[in-house]
Design a protein around this motif. Structure first.
Motif, PDB file in Angstrom:
ATOM      1  N   ASP A 135       0.824  -1.211   0.000  1.00 34.16           N
ATOM      2  CA  ASP A 135       0.000   0.000   0.000  1.00 34.16           C
ATOM      3  C   ASP A 135       0.858   1.261   0.000  1.00 34.16           C
ATOM      4  N   GLU A 136       1.986   1.220   0.708  1.00 35.54           N
ATOM      5  CA  GLU A 136       2.878   2.387   0.743  1.00 35.54           C
ATOM      6  C   GLU A 136       3.486   2.648  -0.628  1.00 35.54           C
ATOM      7  N   MET A 137       3.868   1.574  -1.333  1.00 33.96           N
ATOM      8  CA  MET A 137       4.437   1.762  -2.670  1.00 33.96           C
ATOM      9  C   MET A 137       3.420   2.406  -3.598  1.00 33.96           C
ATOM     10  N   LEU A 138       2.167   1.997  -3.480  1.00 31.73           N
ATOM     11  CA  LEU A 138       1.118   2.589  -4.319  1.00 31.73           C
ATOM     12  C   LEU A 138       0.863   4.037  -3.913  1.00 31.73           C
ATOM     13  N   ASN A 139       0.851   4.304  -2.603  1.00 33.27           N
ATOM     14  CA  ASN A 139       0.663   5.679  -2.119  1.00 33.27           C
ATOM     15  C   ASN A 139       1.803   6.597  -2.557  1.00 33.27           C
ATOM     16  N   MET A 140       2.989   6.038  -2.731  1.00 28.91           N
ATOM     17  CA  MET A 140       4.161   6.833  -3.116  1.00 28.91           C
ATOM     18  C   MET A 140       4.246   7.019  -4.631  1.00 28.91           C
ATOM     19  N   GLY A 141       3.269   6.486  -5.372  1.00 25.64           N
ATOM     20  CA  GLY A 141       3.233   6.714  -6.817  1.00 25.64           C
ATOM     21  C   GLY A 141       4.025   5.715  -7.631  1.00 25.64           C
ATOM     22  N   PHE A 142       4.244   4.519  -7.125  1.00 26.62           N
ATOM     23  CA  PHE A 142       5.031   3.514  -7.840  1.00 26.62           C
ATOM     24  C   PHE A 142       4.188   2.596  -8.735  1.00 26.62           C
ATOM     25  N   GLN A 143       2.899   2.896  -8.935  1.00 26.02           N
ATOM     26  CA  GLN A 143       2.016   1.992  -9.685  1.00 26.02           C
ATOM     27  C   GLN A 143       2.580   1.637 -11.066  1.00 26.02           C
ATOM     28  N   GLU A 144       2.973   2.641 -11.854  1.00 28.67           N
ATOM     29  CA  GLU A 144       3.497   2.366 -13.200  1.00 28.67           C
ATOM     30  C   GLU A 144       4.790   1.569 -13.128  1.00 28.67           C
ATOM     31  N   ASP A 145       5.661   1.918 -12.194  1.00 28.96           N
ATOM     32  CA  ASP A 145       6.916   1.190 -12.036  1.00 28.96           C
ATOM     33  C   ASP A 145       6.647  -0.271 -11.687  1.00 28.96           C
ATOM     34  N   LEU A 146       5.726  -0.493 -10.744  1.00 29.31           N
ATOM     35  CA  LEU A 146       5.398  -1.859 -10.332  1.00 29.31           C
ATOM     36  C   LEU A 146       4.803  -2.644 -11.488  1.00 29.31           C
ATOM     37  N   ASP A 147       3.924  -2.018 -12.261  1.00 30.44           N
ATOM     38  CA  ASP A 147       3.329  -2.685 -13.420  1.00 30.44           C
ATOM     39  C   ASP A 147       4.412  -3.107 -14.409  1.00 30.44           C
ATOM     40  N   PHE A 148       5.377  -2.211 -14.667  1.00 26.75           N
ATOM     41  CA  PHE A 148       6.454  -2.526 -15.599  1.00 26.75           C
ATOM     42  C   PHE A 148       7.324  -3.669 -15.061  1.00 26.75           C
ATOM     43  N   ILE A 149       7.691  -3.581 -13.795  1.00 26.14           N
ATOM     44  CA  ILE A 149       8.523  -4.629 -13.188  1.00 26.14           C
ATOM     45  C   ILE A 149       7.808  -5.972 -13.269  1.00 26.14           C
ATOM     46  N   LEU A 150       6.552  -6.012 -12.847  1.00 26.69           N
ATOM     47  CA  LEU A 150       5.803  -7.275 -12.844  1.00 26.69           C
ATOM     48  C   LEU A 150       5.625  -7.820 -14.254  1.00 26.69           C
ATOM     49  N   SER A 151       5.487  -6.939 -15.243  1.00 23.13           N
ATOM     50  CA  SER A 151       5.334  -7.407 -16.628  1.00 23.13           C
ATOM     51  C   SER A 151       6.617  -8.047 -17.151  1.00 23.13           C
ATOM     52  N   ASN A 152       7.723  -7.838 -16.470  1.00 22.40           N
ATOM     53  CA  ASN A 152       9.001  -8.426 -16.876  1.00 22.40           C
ATOM     54  C   ASN A 152       9.387  -9.639 -16.037  1.00 22.40           C
ATOM     55  N   THR A 153       8.419 -10.197 -15.329  1.00 17.66           N
ATOM     56  CA  THR A 153       8.625 -11.445 -14.590  1.00 17.66           C
ATOM     57  C   THR A 153       7.761 -12.515 -15.251  1.00 17.66           C
ATOM     58  N   PRO A 154       8.064 -13.792 -15.024  1.00 14.71           N
ATOM     59  CA  PRO A 154       7.274 -14.850 -15.660  1.00 14.71           C
ATOM     60  C   PRO A 154       5.789 -14.769 -15.303  1.00 14.71           C
ATOM     61  N   LYS A 155       4.959 -15.138 -16.252  1.00 15.42           N
ATOM     62  CA  LYS A 155       3.502 -15.103 -16.048  1.00 15.42           C
ATOM     63  C   LYS A 155       3.054 -16.086 -14.969  1.00 15.42           C
ATOM     64  N   ASP A 156       3.774 -17.197 -14.812  1.00 13.91           N
ATOM     65  CA  ASP A 156       3.359 -18.253 -13.880  1.00 13.91           C
ATOM     66  C   ASP A 156       3.940 -18.089 -12.472  1.00 13.91           C
ATOM     67  N   LYS A 157       4.323 -16.873 -12.132  1.00  9.82           N
ATOM     68  CA  LYS A 157       4.891 -16.610 -10.804  1.00  9.82           C
ATOM     69  C   LYS A 157       3.793 -16.568  -9.745  1.00  9.82           C
ATOM     70  N   ASN A 158       4.218 -16.668  -8.497  1.00 10.09           N
ATOM     71  CA  ASN A 158       3.328 -16.414  -7.368  1.00 10.09           C
ATOM     72  C   ASN A 158       3.584 -14.994  -6.884  1.00 10.09           C
ATOM     73  N   THR A 159       2.520 -14.336  -6.462  1.00 12.23           N
ATOM     74  CA  THR A 159       2.611 -12.958  -5.987  1.00 12.23           C
ATOM     75  C   THR A 159       2.059 -12.884  -4.582  1.00 12.23           C
ATOM     76  N   TYR A 160       2.814 -12.223  -3.711  1.00  8.40           N
ATOM     77  CA  TYR A 160       2.437 -12.081  -2.309  1.00  8.40           C
ATOM     78  C   TYR A 160       2.481 -10.600  -1.949  1.00  8.40           C
ATOM     79  N   LEU A 161       1.376 -10.081  -1.474  1.00  8.74           N
ATOM     80  CA  LEU A 161       1.307  -8.695  -1.017  1.00  8.74           C
ATOM     81  C   LEU A 161       1.188  -8.706   0.492  1.00  8.74           C
ATOM     82  N   PHE A 162       2.102  -8.011   1.149  1.00  9.52           N
ATOM     83  CA  PHE A 162       2.089  -7.917   2.609  1.00  9.52           C
ATOM     84  C   PHE A 162       2.099  -6.457   2.997  1.00  9.52           C
ATOM     85  N   SER A 163       1.325  -6.129   4.014  1.00  5.90           N
ATOM     86  CA  SER A 163       1.259  -4.737   4.448  1.00  5.90           C
ATOM     87  C   SER A 163       0.650  -4.640   5.821  1.00  5.90           C
TER      88      SER A 163
END
Length: 169
Positions: A135-163
């Protein structure tokens, strides 16, 4: 020093171990890093010297704290390497470490993007992505950066959000 798992650990560790995606919300100081770190470290193949887990976090202080914790948890896993990458530190040193080979990258989004743009980090073997304080990363305006980073990881990955807090968005 753990004797009894905290609620977030007892609920998250089995889910992360089994390879399901997870959104974990728990107060600061409840052991969220161990909740994802311990099972993720167990999944690392030390013979494959490429980043296999990526932890994204909003600040250099949290980046260093997570990397220290993961190094402590993995001290008995020989040849496992954790690398914190964050701004305000020598990027050349971080590039040299990446070239030597690491298994877990703990990164702030801005520095990771810089390394990706320089083609010095390969995320093709990353099968576990953790966003700590998502949530802090999104509040700090990292949405586009996170989208780009995640798009460069394998599609079959597991994703864990902790906050500590998780707004509906």
């Amino acid at each position: 020093g753990y004797t009894t798992p905290t609620p977030i650990q007892s609920e998250a560790i089995p889910i992360v171990s089994q390879g399901y995606d997870l959104l974990g919300c728990a107060q600061t100081g409840t052991g969220k890093t161990a909740a994802y770190g311990l099972p993720i470290l167990q999944k690392i193949n030390v013979d494959l010297v490429q980043p296999q887990a990526l932890v994204l976090c909003p600040t250099r202080e949290l980046c260093l704290q997570i990397a220290d914790d993961l190094n402590e948890y993995s001290k008995y896993i020989s040849r496992l390497h954790v690398l914190p990458v964050y701004g305000g530190s020598s990027i050349e040193s971080q590039i040299r470490s990446l070239k030597r080979g690491v298994h877990v990258v703990v990164a702030t989004p801005g520095r990771l993007l810089d390394l990706m743009n320089r083609k010095t980090v390969d995320l093709n073997a990353v099968h576990n992505v953790i966003m700590d304080e998502a949530d802090e990363m999104l509040n700090m305006g990292f949405q586009e950066d996170l989208d780009f980073i995640l798009s460069n990881t394998p599609k079959d990955k597991n994703t864990y959000l902790f906050s500590a807090t998780m707004p509906k968005e």
